[in-house]
Every structure is written in structure tokens, then in C-alpha cells.
Design a protein around this motif. Structure first.
Motif: not given
Lengths: 341, 341, 341, 341
Positions: C10-18, C123-127
Motif C-alpha cells: 500500500x502506498x504511504x506519504x513519504x515514499x517519494x521522499x525516500x 520499512x513502510x507501514x502506515x499502521x
């Protein structure tokens, strides 16, 4: 003078700004006493009042909702209602009433005014569907909430190559969908005034996907398909045997997923659109409405309502509040269509 | 048709929305080709162009500023300027120009239109001081930025029992101060149209302190004292021998501190007011201006400008852009005064 | 070095910043070449790449979503998947991979790393339910969206004397509900870790009404009643014979309305929580994760993941990404309970 | 118990959230009575109190500033101050004090605790420069305000091909500049810990212009040039004979304009950074600090302060509040430098 004030119907950002303006203007310029009735006409029926002096309205300007509370009580649906209203007003020595509300609230005001109660209304409809005024407060805020949601959804839609359907308020008139969709760069905007063709919607979505971006479909809660292939009553099954979930938005999302062969999701914005702090436009409009209402009372007016025309606040007959709805005209919808697909 | 487009003068949230709308409408409905000129009239003088097709305007709607760049270059201040403009347009086969700008940019357009260049202007002034239109895009956004700052400053002012002076844009007209001050609950609003009395300002501040809250004074950059006890040119000493720091806001804060005997601080909002994503109101207005400009071109109009009247986009003579400024009328200022103190 | 990068799940705000940080750091400090794979592991399987040089990442920082696209494709669920991954990487000369994703995406990375593919995960998890890191980017933004909605709903709830139920993300862990509820002043917060008692919820709502205000109930999508009196599969009938509409939120609202005898409404925030521009906290965290990932690659690390510990970015084994979920501990839930009612 | 509470020093978003949490926890869980002192230590000196019961803290969570008021009064700078403090506390039967403040306020608390006054401090510094805690509330909000300003300024800078200099808070430590600059995509970040080289700044600006975009320079108010070519005391003339206007920001902008040969403008954000509603991060942190402070009091602690370590709230000696400042370490500044130019 003793001026009564009440707020009826659904709440709207800006109601408190009107109340504050009425009090500031009435108390400081005219030496009025302002009496607040709780929960709209219910408070008038029951003689349920709350003091609204200068101290009571401090800090109210940026606050959403209404400190007076609201209800959908209609004195004309209550046994002896109009008599009880007049009795309350007489007993409390109220010289004039400033009801703030929509079609229903001002409809009551119109009838009471005809029986001699002095009445200066302030129009309120978050849907912006009142023909007598260019805009009503709350609408700009609602459009802003919807637009911000659309802004956010663009990026998640594009990342997942999904269609996102955003259901916004607007039972009879599509103003919120039209403005939020135009401001948010929607690929399709669907409004009650213009029954939609599902195949056309799907074609716009596919066209959008071809350009490398994902579609956002903005739909008024009251929009309906031209061809009847969506059933609208909650809990029914839709044309494909699915149980309908909540409204037109989710139903449409399911259908678009089926026909485009790509994932689709719905967001129903709901009550978030009507809560919270008003936008600058709405704070100014609500404040000016409040000021103008007090001036109208002191000018000896009754049976009138304040309204926005261009940049001016004018007075129009209260009865116009219950005249025809202001619907989105075809030429305004055509403006939005330029950006479809 | 080949339509040229340019943006001149100070930037404004909504410029990109106009450009996008011109391209979407022109390309998809009329089959036009749109040619962008870089940095306002400079790009026309130099034949400096940038392609603006459908792909180029994707994602532009929410972006502040202008992708075309802007400048204050005036062809009439340049040797042989008008001839070079006509030469460029002829060489590039431009059938019509859509200049987006304020008094200066549209003043050039007016003169060029008189020499036969087909011209449909779009008005832009963040100060909202153009008489020919109810509102211009960018203004609502600027008011919003200023109002949010005022909202924030209330709590810090109250906590420290300080006066806070907020200097906003508005060299000749006080619209931003008026609307932001009314929306933000300012204790005093000072505008260029109404030279102020320092003692009156101080009295309002003291009155506000007495109510248990701290005053916020909103002042247009172009506001001036009635009695000349503030000197306005940067770097001068003020009446108290202090070096003036930056503008009317800090000067006034120093004076208020001196006369109230309580701390005072100034905030100069500056360029933050003109940058960033446009508000929903401005996105819709800018988009509608762009659509209407293209329609006007295809309707064979020239020497006109699009404008907002009520909720309608109309056409008015380009020359009205350079007619008198729209100043805040006394009755609008009187509305704000209800909330002073 | 040639470093591959991909975003999965799932996408997440900040992916592009990474992504931007990886490119800026890799290209300008190490002279790396960065190869983007489209749509997560799918792009690696298919050899579907997109150039990500300095120009490609300009302006990416504030943008939500991921320019690389995302998918839930798992090479280990595809015939010959792992071999195709190694084949692609070999053919393209990729020295190391930086996969950005959650449990699934990094689970694949863990297994591939064991087969010798050089791998540094982000790591990425909006939860926020990953045990190996204090926080993940996107979470703070999601909490902010939810909190703003709650702020808005307070005023409309109070005006109408209604309970408002806000359903937020969180299938297994209640972090978003906990933080948004605590930040928004919720009357009740319900999370998956702590099955709830409907009568208790109703009692808190009634207590809140008695204080003169209206309750806001914040509920994670994965929260469940202790006593099983709500059925959870969409489309089922609930305990009262009503068809369930969409999730726990609307079901709970219906039940609260029934048991309190006062109107109740639900808002399901949905995808709005995961879209749009990242908060400052998330932009900084995502940027630092990207920088640290590149440093780890050049330090010769593999099979590791970057993580936040206090204010430091550290390296932990990739396998910890798929270890136990980080659930809300009882003492954190107890903090929220102080404000119930 | 009777617990006194006070807020001292500069205000900060989150102070009210701490106060509310102390009251909710103390009153509902321990049966405490909470006594508020007005305006920091001044209220203790003067015995100036305000009741803070459950009703008094309703609605406080989202409000910026402090309902208790604040001042910089230091009992140790007042004749007989400490004795008056002990006298007040004895007379009012205060069992323990919860002072909320920074170095100065907690420095007083440290000394009073040594004389036997029971004291549990809550750290507050918008600059985030307290070594004993990972973060303090208010910082995240200030970074957010600054980042939003930077987001807005990018577009206006690009449109006008101008350098924009943004001066943010941070007299001794550059945390706000570092985080806001990193989050906002600044071209240069200048902090007090790292005296800057003007030529280096100019080089970054020119490099940025070459890429087709305009530079944003973020500078802490306390940043200084390495080579002394900017004079820093307000009102002085700078190296070029210009009168210095207000601070490092405008001075630097003038210098950059001179050396790049391109327009440059400064924005001084000032007090807007410390006012207004707290961010979600700050609301949660402030709430948890308040809860933990009450627990510490009831655990019999004194001379301690609550602090954030990772995701835990811990207790540390009060004296650490006045130990060394937490400065930006070189490796954190190096992270920002990756994005310069």
C-alpha cells in the motif's frame, strides 16, 4: 430592542460567526439585548433560552457548528405550535427574530412573519442551493474539505493505478461536487441535475488511465444514473447482485471496477464536510450577513432575508428562501466537462 | 488557431490554473495550438517560447506560481518594443494573445490591442484592487494565509499579554487587511484608504486588554498614520529616534508598545501570502477565467478582458483594467470597525 | 554502483521522499546510478524500469504516493519468480536493491537476501505496526488527517447532540486510532488489541452527553466487540437485523444510536488517510531513511533494514521486518482511557 | 493531593494539552485538586491563582498558548522571592508543583526542589534544544509552520527567478531550521552551530539557478557568518553600508542579491511559529507528559522532570534541564548538506 436568534436545520461552518456578528453589532451599536433560543424552533416552542452577550460570543468566530444548538423541529408540525411561538415571544418581550437556517427554518419564518412576527432571516445551506443569494456560508468550507481530500487521493490513486470515487454532499444540487471537482482536477463530476451514463463514466476513466494517470470521480450523493443500472436504496442489491453499501459512491466504484477491469475504491466524505472552522470566505460572508440582519431589523424591515449579490449584502423577501432550488445550470456543468477524461 | 499566452507582474496563486484551462479548452474543444511566452512581455520581445500542450499542463492546477515565469518588462519602455512584439507574433503566426496580469501587463495589452493585435486579457492582482471585476484569483488564497497567521497569533498574544501587529500586502488598497482582519477577529484593521490615528489604535488595544484578551492589529503595508507621527521610508528614524525596521508593521508595534506600556511584536507576512497552492475559490475562478478567455478569442473578441460579476464570467473592455483602482469603500470599513477594541 | 529501488504494498506519504533521498545521496556523494523498478516486485520480475536521476526527483519531496508505482506482486507466488528476479538483476547489472515496503515486500527481500542478493530495506507501514522501528513514515500524516477530521466533527456533533463514530485504518494494530483519538480528544478509542464492550462504549457516550458535549468514538477498522454482538463481514445482517454497511464504524454507530436513544452517525475516513503530501515529521524521517539506506549499501551491508531508534537511524536485520507485529501495549491504551467519557 | 501548576517562559503549542492532561489524570484517577498559578512564577510569588477543574479544561486540547498565562519572572531575581514562593505554597496547602517551562523556569524549579519543595517538571522549548529529552512539544508544530511557508515560497521564487531567504526561530540551536529545511527542500540551511561562509551560500544559490529552479535559504535567527562580513546587531549598518533590517534573514538576502546579481527577498516567520493549534505529534507528546507528571508526583518523586526517550516517557533529574544545550551534531547537519545547491 430585544432580538431573538436561533439556528435550525443541519449545521454549517459560519453559524457561530453570524451569531457573534449579530451580538457585536446589536449590543455595541444599537444597545440591543440578544436572546438565544436553543436548538432552533424547539427552543422557541419551549421558551428554552441562553444568554448571548458580548462575553458569550468571544472566541466564537473561528468555531464550527453553533453554540445555540440546532434541530429540525417545525412549529407547524406541532399541535398549537405557532401559538406557542407567539406566546414565548410575547412573554420574553422579543421585538424581532433573526432565524438562521435553510428552506425549512426560513419556511417557518416566512409563515410566522405573515402573522405579524417581526422576522429578518439569514440563509444557510451548505449545498448552496438557495436561489436568492449568490453564495451561502459553509459552502466554501465544504468545497475546501472535499478538494483537500481529492488532492490527497490523486497520489494514492496514481500509485495503485486505481479509480477513486469521492462521494460528496448534495442531495438535489451538485454545487459541492462541481466546485470541488473543478478545484481538485477530477476526471469526472456527477451531479443530480445531470443523470449520468455509466458507460460514459467508464470511458472517461479508461481514457484517463491511458494518459498514465488514475481517474478521480466526484459524485454528489444525489446523483443518479440515466439508465437505471444502479439501484439507490441502501441495502438493496445492485444490478450485479452485490449488496449496496451506503450510497451512490461505493455502488459506482464497484461498477467501475467491474467494467474497467481495474481496482476501484470509494471514499464517502460525509459529516467531515460540514464540521470545523470556516474558511476565510465563509467567515467574512457570515459576519456580513449577521451585521446586515441587525441593520435590517433596525430599519424596520420584516419578512426579509439578507443575501449576497456580487459583493453586496442585500435584502430579499423571506419567501424567496422557499422558492425554487438553485440548480447547477447546464453551462456551468459544461465548464467542468472540459476537464473530463 | 495559434494562441499565445503569458503571465506578467507579481505572481499569484491561480496563474497555472488559468494556463491549464486555456490549454485544455483550446486544444480539446477548438483544436488550438497554445504557445507560451516566458517571463511575461520579455518572452514576447525576445521570441522566447515554451510549448504548452496537454501533457505540459498535467498536474498544474494545484501548483502556485507560474510555469511560464514572469517579469515586469514593459515593451513600451524598450526601444522599438511594440514593433518587436508585432514582429514576434507575426513570425510565430500567433493569431491572438491571452496576457494574464495586472494594471501594467494589461496596460500594455490595451495599447497593443489598439494597434490591431488580437488580445483577450485575464485580470490578476493579489490585492483585489481592480475595479472591473468582483474578485481576482489569488486574493482569497492570500486572505487565507493571513487569516491562518492571525488565528495562530491570538493564542500567543493572549499567553504573553502582548499586542501583535500583522503587516499584510496592500500598497494602495486594503482588501487583504480588511478580509483577513474580519475573518481573523482582529481588534483593529488599518488600511491605506483610511489614514489612521495612532491614539485611536492605542485606545482599541487598551480596551481589548481590559476584556482579558490581547489585541491583534492588522495593517496593510500601505497604511499611513493620519497625523504623520510615523515615518515611512525604510531606514529612517521614527518619531522616537528608533531606526525604522522594514515597514509600517514593526514601526507601529514599537509605537504601541511605547504608548500602551505593554510588550508588542510585529509579524510581516510578506511573500508567503503570494506563494503556494491556490484555495478552492481561486482554483475555480482561475479555471473559469481561462475557459472564458478562450471562448472570447473564438467569439472574435479583442481588446476585452474576462471578469467576475456575481457568479458570472463576463467580458469587459481591456481599458477598464487600467481605470481607477477599486478601493475599500467607507461602508465596508465601517463593517470591520464594529469589531474594533 | 548501480542500485535498484522499488516500492511495494500500500502506498504511504513519504515514499517519494525516500526515493529522492536515495537518488540525491547516491548520485551526488557516491556517483551511483539509480534504477527504478515499476510497481514493486512486478517491475523486477518483468524488467520494467524507469530512470531516476537527479532531474527525475526534483519536486518529489512534498508529493504523496510513489512515482515508481506499487503492487502486491510476490515473486515467491509466481512460477520461477526468484529466478526471474535474479536474472533481471544480473542482466541490468544491479549491484544492490533498496526495496521500500512492509511485511510482504520486505519478506521477499529477506528471502532473496538469503540467496545472495545484496539488499538494504526501508520499512513502510502506515499502521506503524513494525516492531523493529520506533516509527515508520506515513503514520504521522495519517494521524494528522484523522485528527483534523475529528477536530471538525466535534463541532457538528455538539450542534446536533449526536454521537459521531470515526473509523480509521488499523487492521491488526490500533496505533492510528490511539494517536488520532488522543490528539483529537475522542471520548472513546477502540482498537484491535483490546476487544470492546458495547455497553461500556454506550456508557461513555451517555456520560459525555451529560457533560453537555457530544461524544466522538474513534474505532480502528480491525477493532472487534468482546461480546460478539456485532457481526463483522460486510453485507451480513447485524444483531438487530440491519444489513451491515461497510465496516465496524457504521455498524457501531447504528448500535450506539439504538442504545443511547440519540442520533449517531459514522464517518469512514478510508483512503484519504494514505494520500497526499507528507507531514514534516514524515518528510524528515523518510529522507533520513533514504540517506541511511545508501550509506548501508556502500558500507557493504546486506540483509539489513534501516530503522528509527529514538532520534537515530540504525540498521537492524531485515528479518525483523517480518517478526511479530508491534501492537499497542496495555499501558499506552490506559493513557487514552484517562480521557474516556 | 493539592497540585499546583504553572507555565513559564515563551509560549508553545501544547501547553494547554499538558494542563488538561494533568487535570484529567489528577482529578479522575487520584482525586487531586489542581491549582493553577497565573503567569508562571509571578503567580506563585503573588499567590495569584485560577481554578483548573474538569470543566475548565474542556476544549483546551487543540488550543495554542496557555490559559494560565506566562511570564519570565524569576523568584531568584526578586527580593525575598524564594521565601514568598514557599509562603504561598504553604498558605494554599500545595503538596507539589508541576512547573512547565524551559531552562529558566525549570532552573528555578531545580533550586526550589533542593530546598524541599516537591517538584515534577515538564520540559518546554520550542527550539528543541533540551538535551534530556528526544523532543519537546511545540517543536513539531513550529517545524510545520515553517515547512508550509517554504512550500509556498518555492513557487513564488521559481516564478520570479528570485532567491528567498526564510528566517526561522533558533537562537542557539538550529533544529527548526534543520528539520524545516530538510522537510521543505531548502537549497541551503544555516544554523548557529555551523558558522556559514557567504561565498558558499552564494555558490549553492547560483548552482540552484542553473538547474532551472530558484533557491530557498533557511536560516536560524542565531546563525552567523564565519567571516564576519555581516553585522548582526539590529540597526547597525552592514558591510555594504546598508542599515540592517531586523535580523540575519534580511541582511543575508541583501547580500545574496548583491553577489548573485539576482533579486532576493527575505521572510521572517517570527511569532507565527509559536502560536496556534498543536500538531498531532505535539498534542500526543504534551498529553503524555502531563499524564506522566501526575504519576510521578503520586509515585513520591521530586526534583525530576518527564522526558521522551524513543517512544517512552521517562523521568530524569530536573537538573538536566539546565545542563548543556542539545545542539545539532555535525552528522545531522551533513544529512541536510546532501540537498544543498
Amino acid at each position: 430592542m430585544r432580538i431573538g436568534i436561533l439556528t435550525g436545520g443541519g449545521d454549517c461552518p459560519g453559524l457561530n460567526a453570524v451569531i457573534r456578528a449579530v451580538v457585536r453589532k446589536g449590543v455595541t451599536e444599537y444597545g440591543d439585548e440578544i436572546v438565544g433560543f436553543r436548538d432552533g424552533w424547539r427552543g422557541v416552542l419551549d421558551g428554552d433560552t441562553v444568554p448571548v452577550d458580548l462575553a458569550a460570543v468571544r472566541g466564537l468566530l473561528p468555531r464550527g457548528g453553533t453554540v445555540l444548538g440546532t434541530s429540525r423541529t417545525n412549529p407547524y408540525s406541532v399541535e398549537g405550535g405557532p401559538e406557542r411561538v407567539r406566546e414565548t415571544l410575547g412573554r420574553l418581550g422579543i421585538d424581532a427574530l433573526v432565524p438562521i437556517g435553510g428552506e425549512d427554518t426560513l419556511g417557518v419564518a416566512t409563515r410566522l412573519a405573515e402573522t405579524g412576527v417581526r422576522m429578518v432571516g439569514v440563509p444557510k445551506t451548505i449545498d448552496n442551493d438557495l436561489d436568492a443569494t449568490d453564495y451561502t456560508f459553509g459552502f466554501d468550507t465544504a468545497v475546501g474539505v472535499a478538494m483537500e481530500a481529492i488532492d490527497r487521493l490523486h497520489t494514492t490513486g496514481d500509485s495503485h493505478h486505481r479509480t477513486l470515487v469521492v462521494e460528496v454532499m448534495g442531495r438535489h444540487a451538485g454545487w459541492i461536487a462541481l466546485h470541488a471537482g473543478m478545484a481538485g482536477g477530477a476526471s469526472v463530476v456527477l451531479i443530480p441535475e445531470h443523470p449520468f451514463d455509466v458507460d460514459g463514466v467508464v470511458a472517461h476513466c479508461l481514457h484517463r488511465f491511458e494518459s498514465g494517470y488514475s481517474p478521480i470521480v466526484v459524485v454528489s450523493e444525489g446523483a443518479t444514473p440515466r439508465d437505471g443500472d444502479l439501484m439507490l436504496s441502501t441495502g438493496d442489491e445492485d444490478a450485479f447482485g452485490h449488496v449496496r453499501l451506503g450510497g451512490i459512491g461505493p455502488a459506482l466504484a464497484a461498477l467501475i471496477e467491474e467494467r474497467t477491469g481495474r481496482e476501484s475504491r470509494a471514499v464517502v466524505l460525509g459529516h467531515v464536510q460540514r464540521g470545523g472552522t470556516p474558511s476565510p470566505f465563509d467567515r467574512v460572508l457570515a459576519t456580513r450577513f449577521g451585521l446586515a440582519a441587525v441593520d435590517a431589523v433596525h430599519a424596520g424591515e420584516s419578512g426579509v432575508m439578507v443575501a449576497l449579490r456580487g459583493t453586496d449584502i442585500v435584502r430579499v423577501p423571506l419567501s424567496t428562501a422557499t422558492a425554487q432550488l438553485k440548480l447547477v445550470p447546464p453551462e456551468r456543468y459544461a465548464e467542468a466537462e472540459v476537464f473530463f477524461g
